[in-house]
Write a protein that holds these residues in place. Structure first.
Motif, PDB file in Angstrom:
ATOM      1  N   MET A   1       0.844  -1.177   0.000  1.00 39.90           N
ATOM      2  CA  MET A   1       0.000   0.000   0.000  1.00 39.90           C
ATOM      3  C   MET A   1       0.891   1.242   0.000  1.00 39.90           C
ATOM      4  SD  MET A   1      -2.659   1.215   2.934  1.00 39.90           S
ATOM      5  CE  MET A   1      -4.198   1.047   2.100  1.00 39.90           C
ATOM      6  N   ILE A   2       0.599   2.167  -0.851  1.00 40.35           N
ATOM      7  CA  ILE A   2       1.343   3.417  -0.926  1.00 40.35           C
ATOM      8  C   ILE A   2       0.692   4.416   0.024  1.00 40.35           C
ATOM      9  CG2 ILE A   2       2.045   5.321  -2.411  1.00 40.35           C
ATOM     10  CD1 ILE A   2       2.009   3.318  -4.742  1.00 40.35           C
ATOM     11  N   LEU A   3       1.526   5.022   0.883  1.00 39.93           N
ATOM     12  CA  LEU A   3       1.024   5.967   1.869  1.00 39.93           C
ATOM     13  C   LEU A   3       1.462   7.380   1.513  1.00 39.93           C
ATOM     14  CD1 LEU A   3       1.765   4.045   5.191  1.00 39.93           C
ATOM     15  CD2 LEU A   3      -0.352   4.109   3.896  1.00 39.93           C
ATOM     16  N   THR A   4       0.681   8.341   2.007  1.00 42.29           N
ATOM     17  CA  THR A   4       1.041   9.743   1.811  1.00 42.29           C
ATOM     18  C   THR A   4       2.174  10.112   2.761  1.00 42.29           C
ATOM     19  OG1 THR A   4      -0.460  10.593   3.502  1.00 42.29           O
ATOM     20  CG2 THR A   4      -1.368  10.297   1.270  1.00 42.29           C
ATOM     21  N   GLU A   5       2.779  11.261   2.508  1.00 46.03           N
ATOM     22  CA  GLU A   5       3.860  11.746   3.370  1.00 46.03           C
ATOM     23  C   GLU A   5       3.360  11.949   4.805  1.00 46.03           C
ATOM     24  OE1 GLU A   5       6.656  15.671   3.604  1.00 46.03           O
ATOM     25  OE2 GLU A   5       6.294  14.839   1.600  1.00 46.03           O
ATOM     26  N   LYS A   6       2.141  12.470   4.954  1.00 46.39           N
ATOM     27  CA  LYS A   6       1.568  12.704   6.288  1.00 46.39           C
ATOM     28  C   LYS A   6       1.326  11.383   7.018  1.00 46.39           C
ATOM     29  CE  LYS A   6       1.313  17.205   6.236  1.00 46.39           C
ATOM     30  NZ  LYS A   6       2.118  18.028   7.115  1.00 46.39           N
ATOM     31  N   GLU A   7       0.869  10.375   6.298  1.00 43.38           N
ATOM     32  CA  GLU A   7       0.627   9.064   6.910  1.00 43.38           C
ATOM     33  C   GLU A   7       1.945   8.447   7.400  1.00 43.38           C
ATOM     34  OE1 GLU A   7      -3.386   7.770   4.424  1.00 43.38           O
ATOM     35  OE2 GLU A   7      -1.403   7.362   3.563  1.00 43.38           O
ATOM     36  N   ILE A   8       2.996   8.604   6.614  1.00 41.44           N
ATOM     37  CA  ILE A   8       4.317   8.123   7.014  1.00 41.44           C
ATOM     38  C   ILE A   8       4.788   8.868   8.260  1.00 41.44           C
ATOM     39  CG2 ILE A   8       6.766   7.963   6.357  1.00 41.44           C
ATOM     40  CD1 ILE A   8       5.109   5.975   4.799  1.00 41.44           C
ATOM     41  N   GLU A   9       4.571  10.182   8.299  1.00 39.99           N
ATOM     42  CA  GLU A   9       4.953  10.980   9.473  1.00 39.99           C
ATOM     43  C   GLU A   9       4.230  10.481  10.717  1.00 39.99           C
ATOM     44  OE1 GLU A   9       5.424  15.404   9.332  1.00 39.99           O
ATOM     45  OE2 GLU A   9       4.699  15.113   7.270  1.00 39.99           O
ATOM     46  N   VAL A  10       2.929  10.213  10.587  1.00 43.62           N
ATOM     47  CA  VAL A  10       2.143   9.706  11.716  1.00 43.62           C
ATOM     48  C   VAL A  10       2.741   8.398  12.217  1.00 43.62           C
ATOM     49  CG1 VAL A  10      -0.092   8.691  12.358  1.00 43.62           C
ATOM     50  CG2 VAL A  10      -0.023  10.860  11.124  1.00 43.62           C
ATOM     51  N   LEU A  11       3.058   7.485  11.301  1.00 35.39           N
ATOM     52  CA  LEU A  11       3.631   6.196  11.694  1.00 35.39           C
ATOM     53  C   LEU A  11       4.960   6.356  12.422  1.00 35.39           C
ATOM     54  CD1 LEU A  11       2.875   4.058   8.513  1.00 35.39           C
ATOM     55  CD2 LEU A  11       1.769   3.894  10.754  1.00 35.39           C
ATOM     56  N   GLU A  12       5.811   7.224  11.905  1.00 40.43           N
ATOM     57  CA  GLU A  12       7.123   7.429  12.531  1.00 40.43           C
ATOM     58  C   GLU A  12       6.995   7.987  13.944  1.00 40.43           C
ATOM     59  OE1 GLU A  12       8.994   9.882   9.565  1.00 40.43           O
ATOM     60  OE2 GLU A  12       9.771   8.148   8.465  1.00 40.43           O
ATOM     61  N   ILE A  13       6.061   8.910  14.141  1.00 39.46           N
ATOM     62  CA  ILE A  13       5.872   9.512  15.462  1.00 39.46           C
ATOM     63  C   ILE A  13       5.241   8.509  16.427  1.00 39.46           C
ATOM     64  CG2 ILE A  13       4.635  11.305  16.744  1.00 39.46           C
ATOM     65  CD1 ILE A  13       5.006  13.068  14.151  1.00 39.46           C
ATOM     66  N   ILE A  14       4.218   7.802  15.983  1.00 36.86           N
ATOM     67  CA  ILE A  14       3.540   6.826  16.843  1.00 36.86           C
ATOM     68  C   ILE A  14       4.472   5.675  17.208  1.00 36.86           C
ATOM     69  CG2 ILE A  14       1.739   5.042  16.847  1.00 36.86           C
ATOM     70  CD1 ILE A  14      -0.086   7.021  15.502  1.00 36.86           C
ATOM     71  N   GLU A  15       5.355   5.310  16.290  1.00 39.39           N
ATOM     72  CA  GLU A  15       6.297   4.229  16.583  1.00 39.39           C
ATOM     73  C   GLU A  15       7.206   4.600  17.751  1.00 39.39           C
ATOM     74  OE1 GLU A  15       8.956   1.132  14.028  1.00 39.39           O
ATOM     75  OE2 GLU A  15       9.191   3.256  13.518  1.00 39.39           O
ATOM     76  N   LYS A  16       7.574   5.874  17.853  1.00 36.33           N
ATOM     77  CA  LYS A  16       8.437   6.327  18.949  1.00 36.33           C
ATOM     78  C   LYS A  16       7.658   6.566  20.235  1.00 36.33           C
ATOM     79  CE  LYS A  16      11.915   8.327  15.985  1.00 36.33           C
ATOM     80  NZ  LYS A  16      11.955   9.346  14.989  1.00 36.33           N
ATOM     81  N   ASP A  17       6.391   7.009  20.117  1.00 33.25           N
ATOM     82  CA  ASP A  17       5.578   7.318  21.299  1.00 33.25           C
ATOM     83  C   ASP A  17       4.117   7.013  20.998  1.00 33.25           C
ATOM     84  OD1 ASP A  17       4.357   8.272  23.573  1.00 33.25           O
ATOM     85  OD2 ASP A  17       4.889  10.364  23.248  1.00 33.25           O
ATOM     86  N   SER A  18       3.692   5.797  21.318  1.00 31.26           N
ATOM     87  CA  SER A  18       2.318   5.393  21.018  1.00 31.26           C
ATOM     88  C   SER A  18       1.284   6.043  21.929  1.00 31.26           C
ATOM     89  CB  SER A  18       2.176   3.870  21.080  1.00 31.26           C
ATOM     90  OG  SER A  18       2.434   3.417  22.382  1.00 31.26           O
TER      91      SER A  18
END
Length: 166
Positions: free
Chosen positions: A1-18
């Motif tokens: 699945m191709i994600l938008t830049e904002k979706e990738i940003e959300v994943l990166e932030i949540i991965e560090k602090d859920s």
């Protein structure tokens, strides 16, 4: 699945602090809280965000230390399903925390938790080794966790730099 830049940003932030609050996350990525919540719900629905977890240092809780073991497993793959069927049989046991398909000398790496070394030994001899496709196992007991999933467990706050004076 191709994600938008904002979706990738959300994943990166949540991965560090859920535990980050949606409104704080929204400010960080310059979206409204509603848009951010919508992105999170989409990522959860698509099973890209699989789970939220906590890292707990059980060594600091008296009576709850337990034992963690990494078990290397050599397996005979089955025609048509490869390693998937035996991996599924293994991960269904409640003691099993993780199962990975590996390259190298062993096929699967299994991480289990128990209350004692004998409980882990019982699991290996009574449950894991009795599975038809399992050829051999090698068990490694974790003695101490220093870092797990990016979290440092015991950080020494003392400054170890050499003092330099004129």
């Amino acid at each position: 699945m191709i994600l938008t830049e904002k979706e990738i940003e959300v994943l990166e932030i949540i991965e560090k602090d859920s535990r980050i609050q949606t409104d704080v996350l929204a400010k960080m990525i310059a979206l409204t809280p509603e848009e951010t919540k919508s992105i999170i719900e989409k990522l959860e629905k698509e099973k890209i965000i699989v789970d939220y977890s906590s890292a707990i240092n059980w060594r600091k809780v008296d009576g709850h230390e337990g034992v963690t073991a990494m078990i290397d497993v050599k397996v005979t793959p089955k025609r048509g399903v490869g390693f998937d069927e035996v991996a599924e049989r293994i991960y269904r046991f409640p003691e099993v925390r993780s199962v990975y398909l590996m390259s190298g000398a062993y096929d699967l790496s299994v991480i289990i938790e128990g209350h004692s070394m004998s409980e882990v030994a019982q699991f290996v001899s009574g449950k894991l080794s009795t599975i038809d496709s399992v050829i051999s196992t090698t068990t490694h007991f974790i003695m101490k966790k220093y870092k797990h999933d990016g979290t440092v467990y015991e950080q020494d706050d003392e400054d170890h730099r050499i003092v330099v004076s004129p």
